[in-house]
Structures are given as structure tokens and as C-alpha cells.
Scaffold this active site. Structure first.
Site, mmCIF file in Angstrom:
data_model
loop_
_atom_site.group_PDB
_atom_site.id
_atom_site.type_symbol
_atom_site.label_atom_id
_atom_site.label_comp_id
_atom_site.label_asym_id
_atom_site.label_seq_id
_atom_site.Cartn_x
_atom_site.Cartn_y
_atom_site.Cartn_z
ATOM 1 N N GLY A 296 42.910 34.522 39.593
ATOM 2 C CA GLY A 296 42.724 35.700 40.441
ATOM 3 C C GLY A 296 41.274 35.961 40.741
ATOM 4 O O GLY A 296 40.421 35.105 40.512
ATOM 5 N N ASN A 297 40.985 37.128 41.279
ATOM 6 C CA ASN A 297 39.589 37.501 41.532
ATOM 7 C C ASN A 297 39.400 38.980 41.238
ATOM 8 O O ASN A 297 40.356 39.690 40.933
ATOM 9 C CB ASN A 297 39.183 37.129 42.963
ATOM 10 C CG ASN A 297 40.007 37.879 43.996
ATOM 11 O OD1 ASN A 297 39.924 39.098 44.092
ATOM 12 N ND2 ASN A 297 40.824 37.151 44.744
#
Ligand SMILES: Cc1cc2nc3c(=O)[nH]c(=O)nc-3n(C[C@H](O)[C@H](O)[C@H](O)COP(=O)(O)O)c2cc1C
Length: 424
Positions: A219-220
Site C-alpha cells: 500500500g501507500n
């Protein structure tokens, strides 16, 4: 941002006024609070002052240290008359809770406090949210006072039926919930010029997650704050707004249709489904560019299995996919979150993705970008590049929507309609 003046009178529901102020502030409104003397027996001024960032006034003889302004505004260079200035600056005046006593004063035109004096001096839309025991609310005097106010153009936020404050009692008189009140207030606020009434706005926000196994993901750090700010600003301008939110842990203003997604593929499906009915697309999300190849492991990968390689494959480019099927009348705004000097990549994105503008921000700067309350962006479009200096994400959202207005008002319309595609 609108300026909401809230009058709080003495009743148990004063605790709900705190939540109203929190929601209204979060939605980007500037809020000032006027309390009756008895309201402070139920709730402290410090709570409102902490949330609004502005002093609470009670007596019409109180000097207002802010000179009648709302949060974020410049104080005048003279001391105006407090009760006239603050209502003169307000876009609307809500009294919530409105006790039986305060309703009587307002209906009778009494002017014996900041709240009551301000109310009769206010020419902006006025609303009252009665809150009291059902026997009180049905008393003919209260009924007559409510009708008097209604006949004079005051909007009545009718109380709900439900559990009342006194133990075991049930009936009409329960003040509307803060979310309901905010929706009513927002509908009563005068629309700013350049209203987006009738427009369908689709906003993406947050960061997608690509599953590695049953519990882990790639993810980020995107929090979704910028996308939520854009959605709320579009709502404030009168648009019908849908927010496709990827892993966004924020509340959004009531009135926004929220679609929660997790992965890039889910985000793509949700946006594609709604795109044809969209007038303005604001792609503020950070979708993952890569996803693990193959299906994610069904269980939780164990350390005991030893080291393992991770093979990634690119996800589909959502914005490019939507841009390829756009109509000329649609406006597409992409966002480029780059690290360091990525401006050249953002310029390429503008021409490559066939969007009307790219909003560039440098997410490597800790004070702006991912998860911060502020942002600083450069808006790139066919007419040039405009810096929006560091400001709250609500202010940046407003600047971006102003640019959308400019783009949509250009006589040539969008250079990215079907003709454009044929010629390339
Ligand atoms: C515990 C308690 C709860 C009360 N709750 C309410 C209420 O919900 N609604 C109401 O109209 N009055 C309520 N009252 C009565 C008002 O507080 C009282 O009439 C007061 O004078 C109102 O003053 P104000 O309208 O100037 O704020 C309550 C009083 C007490 C002691």
C-alpha cells in the site's frame, strides 16, 4: 467556507452542539458560538473555543477580541459593536439547542443577551432547533412561539421523537442529530457564485492496497485528506458528489455518497461504473501502480517458510482508461504525487493522460502531502502552470475547483474531446 453562527441555550442537548461544531469545522466552515448564560450550566465555553479556535460570547456587553470576525479572517482595525458585527458577518445563524425559554424570547423579540440581541439583528438565514421534554414541546405557549418564528421566516429544525433526557421518557422533543442539523444548515446557506448546482462530481481519495496474503498488503501512505477536501468543497458549491474512498479512515460530510474500496481493481470498477454520469472527475487517490502477480496466498504467510521473492505486475492505469472514453463536456483532473523534482514527469502526465489539468505535489516534503493537514500544489493545464502556495487542504481544494470553473468556461471547451483523439 461558510460562516456559521451558533447560538447555544440551556438544555441537555447542549452536548450535541459540541458535535455539531466539530462536524461543521471539519467540513471547512468557520464557526462562532454565542451561549446563553444558562447554557454554561450544561457545557463549558472552553470546549467550543477549543474546537472553533474563537472566543465564545455571552453578553451583548462582552467585547469581542476578534472584532466580530470568523476564524481565519482579518480583524478590522476598529472595535465594532459586537452583536451587530458578528451577525453581519454570518452566513447563517442556528440556535441549537433552542430551549423553551429562548424560543419565547426569540418569538417575543427580547434582546437581553448576545444570543437574543444578535438574533433580532441578523438578516442572514435563521434556524432554530428546539430541544425539550415532550410535555414542554406540546405546551400551547411553546407551539405558538414556534409558529410565530416560522411565520417570520425562521426555519424550524423539527425535533425528532425518541428517548428524552429524563429517565424512561420517550416522545417528541429530541433535538435533531448534529449530522442532520449540518445538512439543513448547509442547504440554507447562500450558494457562492459559480455554483455547481446540478453537476455530478466524482472524486477518488486514499491509497489502494494490493493483498499479499490474508492479512498483508502492498500500500501507500495516502490518507485521503486531499480527496475528502475536494469532495466537501464540491458539495459546498452545490454539486452531487460521489467519493470513491480507498482505505480512508476519515469521516466525510453528510450529503456525500461514499463508496469504500480496497484495491486498485475495485477502485477502477467503482469509478468506471459512475464515469459516464460524471461532469467533473477529480482523481486525488493514490492507486497502487503494482500488484503482486497471481492470487494472494489464502492464509497468512509464515516466517518459517523462509525468504520468498515477490513478483509484481503493473495495475491498469485508471485515469488513462477513463480519459480514453471521455466526452468533450467532461472535465478530468489528475493528481501527480511525486517525490522531489518530479515536475517534468507531471508535465508528461498532462499530455500523455489527456486530462484537462494535473495537480502536482511533492509528497517528499513532510509538512505537505500525504497525511498532512496542508498542501502546496502546482496546477498544470494547457494555459500554463499556477502555484497554489502552502495552505489548508480545504483552501487548496477551493483553488483547484476555481481552476475547474476556469477550464469549463473556456470557449473552446476541453481540447480532449473525441475530435482530439481522432487527430492523434
Ligand atoms: C437538568 C435540566 C435540564 C433541562 N433541560 C432543558 C431542555 O432540554 N429544554 C429546555 O427547553 N429547557 C431545559 N431546562 C430548563 C432551562 O435550562 C431553563 O428554562 C433555562 O432558564 C433556559 O435558559 P436559556 O434559554 O436562557 O438558556 C433544563 C433545566 C435543567 C435544570
Amino acid at each position: 467556507m461558510s460562516r456559521i453562527l451558533l447560538g447555544v441555550s440551556g438544555g441537555i442537548a447542549a452536548y450535541k452542539a459540541v458535535e455539531f461544531v466539530r462536524l461543521a469545522t471539519k467540513a471547512g466552515h468557520g464557526v462562532r458560538v454565542l451561549m446563553s448564560a444558562n447554557a454554561s450550566r450544561f457545557i463549558g465555553a472552553a470546549t467550543f473555543e477549543g474546537i472553533t479556535g474563537a472566543p465564545v460570547l455571552t453578553s451583548e456587553f462582552d467585547p469581542d477580541p476578534t472584532g466580530g470576525t470568523f476564524p481565519g479572517e482579518k480583524r478590522p482595525d476598529h472595535d465594532p459593536i459586537s452583536h451587530l458585527e458578528i451577525v453581519g458577518n454570518a452566513d447563517c445563524f442556528l440556535v441549537a439547542p433552542a430551549s423553551a425559554g429562548t424560543l419565547a424570547k426569540l418569538a417575543g423579540g427580547f434582546a437581553d443577551s448576545m444570543l437574543t440581541t444578535g438574533f433580532i439583528a441578523c438578516t442572514a438565514p435563521r434556524l432554530v432547533a428546539p430541544a425539550m421534554n415532550d410535555k414542554m414541546y406540546r405546551d400551547p405557549a411553546v407551539v405558538a412561539n414556534v409558529e410565530t418564528l416560522r411565520s417570520r421566516g425562521v426555519m424550524i429544525c423539527e425535533p425528532n421523537s425518541g428517548d428524552l433526557a429524563s429517565r424512561g421518557e420517550y416522545g417528541v422533543g429530541r433535538m435533531q442529530e448534529p449530522e442532520e442539523l449540518l445538512a439543513v444548515v448547509e442547504s440554507a446557506l447562500p450558494r457562492p457564485t459559480g455554483s455547481w448546482d446540478g453537476m455530478n462530481v466524482l472524486v477518488s481519495a486514499g491509497g489502494t492496497r494490493e493483498p499479499l496474503d490474508a492479512v498483508r498488503f502492498l500500500g501507500n501512505r495516502s490518507s485521503g485528506k486531499m480527496g475528502v477536501a475536494l469532495a466537501e468543497e464540491a458539495l459546498r458549491r452545490g454539486a452531487s458528489v460521489t467519493l470513491v474512498a480507498a482505505n480512508v479512515a476519515l469521516e466525510v460530510a453528510p450529503g456525500i455518497e461514499r463508496v469504500d474500496v480496497e484495491t486498485t481493481a475495485q477502485m477502477s470498477d467503482a469509478l468506471t461504473e459512475r464515469f459516464d454520469a460524471t461532469d467533473v472527475l477529480l482523481m486525488a487517490a493514490a492507486p497502487a501502480d503494482f500488484t503482486p502477480s497471481g492470487d494472494p496466498a489464502s492464509g497468512k504467510l509464515s516466517r518459517d517458510e523462509g525468504s520468498r521473492g515477490l513478483e509484481l505486475e503493473p495495475t491498469s492505469d485508471i485515469l488513462a482508461g477513463l480519459a480514453a472514453r471521455r466526452r468533450e463536456s467532461q472535465t478530468l483532473i489528475g493528481f501527480a504525487a511525486e517525490v522531489g523534482d518530479g515536475i517534468e514527469r507531471a508535465r508528461q502526465k498532462l499530455s500523455r493522460k489527456r486530462v484537462d489539468a494535473i495537480v502536482f505535489n511533492d509528497v517528499s516534503r513532510p509538512e505537505i502531502g500525504f497525511d498532512s493537514a496542508e498542501n502546496e500544489v502546482l496546477i498544470l493545464d494547457s494555459e500554463g502552470e499556477t502555484l497554489v502556495p502552502r495552505a489548508s487542504k480545504a483552501s487548496v481544494a477551493s483553488a483547484v475547483l476555481d481552476r475547474v470553473d476556469q477550464i469549463r468556461s473556456r470557449p473552446s471547451g476541453s481540447p480532449f474531446g473525441p475530435e482530439h483523439f481522432r487527430s492523434h
